[in-house]
Design a protein around this motif. Sequence first.
Motif, short mmCIF file in Angstrom:
data_model
loop_
_atom_site.label_atom_id
_atom_site.label_comp_id
_atom_site.label_asym_id
_atom_site.label_seq_id
_atom_site.Cartn_x
_atom_site.Cartn_y
_atom_site.Cartn_z
N ALA A 26 -3.25 10.18 1.52
CA ALA A 26 -2.19 9.90 0.55
C ALA A 26 -1.07 10.93 0.67
O ALA A 26 0.11 10.60 0.58
N SER A 30 3.21 10.70 1.66
CA SER A 30 4.34 11.40 1.05
C SER A 30 5.14 12.17 2.09
O SER A 30 6.38 12.20 2.06
N PHE A 67 3.45 9.27 -2.62
CA PHE A 67 2.24 8.94 -3.36
C PHE A 67 2.16 9.86 -4.57
O PHE A 67 2.17 11.08 -4.43
#
Length: 111
Positions: A26, A30, A67
Amino acid sequence: VRAALVPNVVMGILLSFGILYLFLLAANISEKCNRVPPLVNAIDFGPGTVRDRQHAVDYIKSSVAGFYVFGVRLTTGMVFKFMYACCVAVLGFLTRLAASSNEAGDLTSLF
């Protein structure tokens, strides 16, 4: 009694590593979102589109895509800090467990 707990401990460790791996994936999303504005800025859409391209880049930058967990953007640095804190907590727990269960200094019964 302790031998019966080994499968549960192993499953807990595997689950923890799986969750940390998902957090790393995750955070990678980003980090990849940070690279989109320079990519769009490098694309040539033809003559007279410089201003429109700049508007698109500004929009992408201001959207701050990535994220989010509880309203906070997840970064790789945050995940590594969390992993460090978890390792410190686990090592502290294991040290306390070893000290309290074996005061004589024989650690072979823990394993």
